[in-house]
Design a protein around this motif. Sequence first.
Motif, PDB file in Angstrom:
ATOM      1  N   SER A 117      23.231 -23.710   0.180  1.00 55.80           N
ATOM      2  CA  SER A 117      22.856 -24.074  -0.861  1.00 55.80           C
ATOM      3  C   SER A 117      22.473 -25.374  -1.114  1.00 55.80           C
ATOM      4  O   SER A 117      22.505 -26.086  -2.148  1.00 55.80           O
ATOM      5  CB  SER A 117      23.703 -23.736  -2.055  1.00 55.80           C
ATOM      6  OG  SER A 117      25.008 -24.480  -1.654  1.00 55.80           O
ATOM      7  N   PHE A 118      22.493 -26.277   0.083  1.00 57.42           N
ATOM      8  CA  PHE A 118      22.023 -27.303   0.230  1.00 57.42           C
ATOM      9  C   PHE A 118      20.720 -27.976   0.753  1.00 57.42           C
ATOM     10  O   PHE A 118      19.642 -27.196   0.099  1.00 57.42           O
ATOM     11  CB  PHE A 118      23.078 -28.160   1.250  1.00 57.42           C
ATOM     12  CG  PHE A 118      23.079 -29.738   1.073  1.00 57.42           C
ATOM     13  CD1 PHE A 118      23.291 -30.475  -0.113  1.00 57.42           C
ATOM     14  CD2 PHE A 118      22.665 -30.403   2.261  1.00 57.42           C
ATOM     15  CE1 PHE A 118      23.152 -31.872  -0.063  1.00 57.42           C
ATOM     16  CE2 PHE A 118      22.698 -31.877   2.245  1.00 57.42           C
ATOM     17  CZ  PHE A 118      22.854 -32.452   1.091  1.00 57.42           C
ATOM     18  N   ALA A 119      20.550 -28.472   1.924  1.00 53.86           N
ATOM     19  CA  ALA A 119      19.269 -28.814   2.571  1.00 53.86           C
ATOM     20  C   ALA A 119      19.121 -28.280   3.923  1.00 53.86           C
ATOM     21  O   ALA A 119      20.301 -27.665   4.270  1.00 53.86           O
ATOM     22  CB  ALA A 119      18.984 -30.261   2.157  1.00 53.86           C
ATOM     23  N   GLN A 120      18.166 -28.860   4.622  1.00 58.53           N
ATOM     24  CA  GLN A 120      18.260 -28.622   6.319  1.00 58.53           C
ATOM     25  C   GLN A 120      17.626 -27.395   6.536  1.00 58.53           C
ATOM     26  O   GLN A 120      16.970 -26.434   5.501  1.00 58.53           O
ATOM     27  CB  GLN A 120      19.578 -29.027   6.961  1.00 58.53           C
ATOM     28  CG  GLN A 120      20.227 -30.266   6.714  1.00 58.53           C
ATOM     29  CD  GLN A 120      19.193 -31.533   6.963  1.00 58.53           C
ATOM     30  OE1 GLN A 120      19.153 -32.367   6.375  1.00 58.53           O
ATOM     31  NE2 GLN A 120      18.481 -31.453   8.005  1.00 58.53           N
ATOM     32  N   SER A 121      17.359 -26.802   7.863  1.00 56.45           N
ATOM     33  CA  SER A 121      16.739 -25.803   8.043  1.00 56.45           C
ATOM     34  C   SER A 121      17.145 -24.481   7.917  1.00 56.45           C
ATOM     35  O   SER A 121      16.527 -23.349   7.978  1.00 56.45           O
ATOM     36  CB  SER A 121      16.542 -26.000   9.854  1.00 56.45           C
ATOM     37  OG  SER A 121      18.006 -25.722  10.172  1.00 56.45           O
ATOM     38  N   ASN A 122      18.672 -24.489   7.548  1.00 60.90           N
ATOM     39  CA  ASN A 122      19.091 -23.072   7.153  1.00 60.90           C
ATOM     40  C   ASN A 122      19.308 -23.020   5.782  1.00 60.90           C
ATOM     41  O   ASN A 122      20.034 -21.629   5.302  1.00 60.90           O
ATOM     42  CB  ASN A 122      20.380 -22.978   8.019  1.00 60.90           C
ATOM     43  CG  ASN A 122      20.268 -23.029   9.314  1.00 60.90           C
ATOM     44  OD1 ASN A 122      19.783 -22.078   9.940  1.00 60.90           O
ATOM     45  ND2 ASN A 122      20.497 -23.981  10.014  1.00 60.90           N
ATOM     46  N   ALA A 123      18.973 -23.705   4.913  1.00 61.62           N
ATOM     47  CA  ALA A 123      19.126 -23.634   3.375  1.00 61.62           C
ATOM     48  C   ALA A 123      18.135 -22.521   2.860  1.00 61.62           C
ATOM     49  O   ALA A 123      17.056 -22.414   3.095  1.00 61.62           O
ATOM     50  CB  ALA A 123      18.959 -24.977   2.731  1.00 61.62           C
ATOM     51  N   ILE A 124      18.731 -21.861   1.548  1.00 60.10           N
ATOM     52  CA  ILE A 124      17.773 -20.775   1.154  1.00 60.10           C
ATOM     53  C   ILE A 124      18.041 -21.035  -0.346  1.00 60.10           C
ATOM     54  O   ILE A 124      17.364 -20.304  -1.412  1.00 60.10           O
ATOM     55  CB  ILE A 124      18.262 -19.630   1.150  1.00 60.10           C
ATOM     56  CG1 ILE A 124      19.913 -19.256   0.980  1.00 60.10           C
ATOM     57  CG2 ILE A 124      18.005 -19.348   2.793  1.00 60.10           C
ATOM     58  CD1 ILE A 124      19.995 -17.776   0.940  1.00 60.10           C
ATOM     59  N   LEU A 125      18.497 -22.366  -1.237  1.00 57.83           N
ATOM     60  CA  LEU A 125      18.547 -22.343  -2.392  1.00 57.83           C
ATOM     61  C   LEU A 125      16.955 -22.349  -3.141  1.00 57.83           C
ATOM     62  O   LEU A 125      16.026 -23.160  -2.402  1.00 57.83           O
ATOM     63  CB  LEU A 125      19.173 -23.871  -2.641  1.00 57.83           C
ATOM     64  CG  LEU A 125      19.534 -24.319  -4.095  1.00 57.83           C
ATOM     65  CD1 LEU A 125      20.613 -23.441  -4.535  1.00 57.83           C
ATOM     66  CD2 LEU A 125      19.578 -25.936  -4.453  1.00 57.83           C
ATOM     67  N   THR A 126      16.951 -21.769  -4.142  1.00 58.50           N
ATOM     68  CA  THR A 126      15.847 -21.744  -4.946  1.00 58.50           C
ATOM     69  C   THR A 126      16.022 -22.070  -6.549  1.00 58.50           C
ATOM     70  O   THR A 126      17.221 -22.081  -6.919  1.00 58.50           O
ATOM     71  CB  THR A 126      15.019 -20.373  -4.910  1.00 58.50           C
ATOM     72  OG1 THR A 126      15.867 -19.463  -5.316  1.00 58.50           O
ATOM     73  CG2 THR A 126      14.972 -20.079  -3.308  1.00 58.50           C
ATOM     74  N   GLY A 127      15.089 -22.297  -7.293  1.00 55.94           N
ATOM     75  CA  GLY A 127      15.245 -22.089  -8.617  1.00 55.94           C
ATOM     76  C   GLY A 127      15.310 -23.541  -9.557  1.00 55.94           C
ATOM     77  O   GLY A 127      15.579 -23.446 -10.648  1.00 55.94           O
ATOM     78  N   TRP A 128      15.460 -24.354  -8.697  1.00 56.63           N
ATOM     79  CA  TRP A 128      15.406 -25.857  -9.334  1.00 56.63           C
ATOM     80  C   TRP A 128      14.297 -26.867  -8.961  1.00 56.63           C
ATOM     81  O   TRP A 128      14.054 -27.002  -7.635  1.00 56.63           O
ATOM     82  CB  TRP A 128      16.820 -26.467  -9.081  1.00 56.63           C
ATOM     83  CG  TRP A 128      17.112 -27.689  -9.706  1.00 56.63           C
ATOM     84  CD1 TRP A 128      17.374 -29.073  -9.360  1.00 56.63           C
ATOM     85  CD2 TRP A 128      17.024 -28.051 -11.103  1.00 56.63           C
ATOM     86  NE1 TRP A 128      17.715 -29.931 -10.153  1.00 56.63           N
ATOM     87  CE2 TRP A 128      17.426 -29.360 -11.473  1.00 56.63           C
ATOM     88  CE3 TRP A 128      16.899 -27.336 -12.304  1.00 56.63           C
ATOM     89  CZ2 TRP A 128      17.534 -29.989 -12.580  1.00 56.63           C
ATOM     90  CZ3 TRP A 128      16.866 -27.745 -13.412  1.00 56.63           C
ATOM     91  CH2 TRP A 128      17.242 -28.952 -13.816  1.00 56.63           C
ATOM     92  N   ALA A 129      13.459 -27.475  -9.718  1.00 56.06           N
ATOM     93  CA  ALA A 129      12.488 -28.088  -9.280  1.00 56.06           C
ATOM     94  C   ALA A 129      12.775 -29.274  -8.309  1.00 56.06           C
ATOM     95  O   ALA A 129      11.937 -29.721  -7.615  1.00 56.06           O
ATOM     96  CB  ALA A 129      11.621 -28.515 -10.595  1.00 56.06           C
ATOM     97  N   PHE A 130      13.751 -29.918  -8.761  1.00 52.02           N
ATOM     98  CA  PHE A 130      14.252 -31.098  -8.136  1.00 52.02           C
ATOM     99  C   PHE A 130      14.989 -30.890  -7.054  1.00 52.02           C
ATOM    100  O   PHE A 130      15.190 -31.790  -6.090  1.00 52.02           O
ATOM    101  CB  PHE A 130      14.840 -32.084  -9.001  1.00 52.02           C
ATOM    102  CG  PHE A 130      14.216 -32.398 -10.270  1.00 52.02           C
ATOM    103  CD1 PHE A 130      13.354 -33.751 -10.259  1.00 52.02           C
ATOM    104  CD2 PHE A 130      14.661 -31.703 -11.319  1.00 52.02           C
ATOM    105  CE1 PHE A 130      12.772 -33.883 -11.521  1.00 52.02           C
ATOM    106  CE2 PHE A 130      13.986 -32.021 -12.536  1.00 52.02           C
ATOM    107  CZ  PHE A 130      13.076 -33.158 -12.619  1.00 52.02           C
ATOM    108  N   GLY A 131      15.113 -29.751  -6.428  1.00 55.03           N
ATOM    109  CA  GLY A 131      16.014 -29.209  -5.352  1.00 55.03           C
ATOM    110  C   GLY A 131      17.362 -30.228  -5.051  1.00 55.03           C
ATOM    111  O   GLY A 131      18.185 -30.340  -6.272  1.00 55.03           O
TER     112      GLY A 131
END
Length: 383
Positions: A117-131
């Motif tokens: 739910s964070f960042a980098q190459s294995n993240a898959i978080l979606t749904g928030w424009a600002f990330g």
Amino acid sequence: MKKTLIAVAVMAASGIAFAASNVTLYGVIEEGVVLEKAKHGDTTVDLRSGFDQGSRWGIKGTEDLGNGYSVGFILEQGFNVDSGDEATSGKAFSREAFMYVNGGFGKLGFGRTGALSFAQSNAILTGWAFGTGYGLSSWTSAIGNNFSRMDNVVSYATPVFDGFSVHAMYSNGLTGDSEKWSDNNHYYGIGVKYQANAIRSSLIFEAADNKGTATADTLVSDVLTENQWNALKQTPAWSTVKDDVVKAGTAKKKALYVINYGFEYNLGSWTPMFAYQFAHQNQGRRTHMFGLSAKADVAGGNVMIGARYLFGKDKATKVGASELSVDGDVRAWNIGAAYVYPLSKRTALKAFAGYADSGKEWKNVEAVGYNGYQVYLGMRHSF
């Protein structure tokens, strides 16, 4: 091709031999001016590196092993443009140090990387424009619950079937795994991502068992920074003080469970988004957070707008930089808007304004993420 040649030259100059079929040197430099004011605090103006995209440089590469298999790596270091300092002192590759194998079975990797739910190459978080960028509007800002970058990670992602893929991640020790298993902090994550046609969506479940860490109200990360923790473990005094540091009080903190759901629908010129987070910790925090946001093409650039609302309960002895005794209902909301205008394919101007306000037992928190405002103007260059 130019990036590959540069990477070859860098590696050769350092005396490192390699035989990768594709090696790339890359990076992001972002610097700007932030004006902000927290509740009861002074108005400040400062240069800030990586307000949205963290400034970094990295080397990544892949090698084809044949029969549909390949091996790859990512080595990425963060730095502060305004000072030239390491983003995380003492780490050669603070953002990511990851090796993986791709094949018909999916992707299996090991090392340091970001949570699902964070960042980098294995993240898959979606749904928030600002990330996970833009200060108080970041999905990982102070009011929410999140897992950041972690050491000692094993990560696996299935192949994509009809737009769906399953992702699993485990950390054998968030800040180290040299102690016995029960004294290491472990992370567990599993998520499902869907991406097909106009839809992007993800559902992520994550947990930290907090074994051996802190009190019922305070994480080790609230007591020591990652650098302080690692430095202390290398000292002769560690054997005599580790129990006090690890326990930091009378009781161990209960496991933390977090669920994130995100949904995006691309309508062409704009993309509406919805995000939700549920966080639960016995004798700690239990919150619900909702976010509505959107991205749109405007005047040759991209506009992002978003609003979040959180409600629930919190129990803590420290919130942000404030030494508060919190044990009850909490409320918080924030709004933000950003505009990114590309000057070229690799360079863009960025502007942002956001406001945060909290109620109930968070109303006196003297931190911009809870109560305050931010205005940002900066530039990003990628290479």
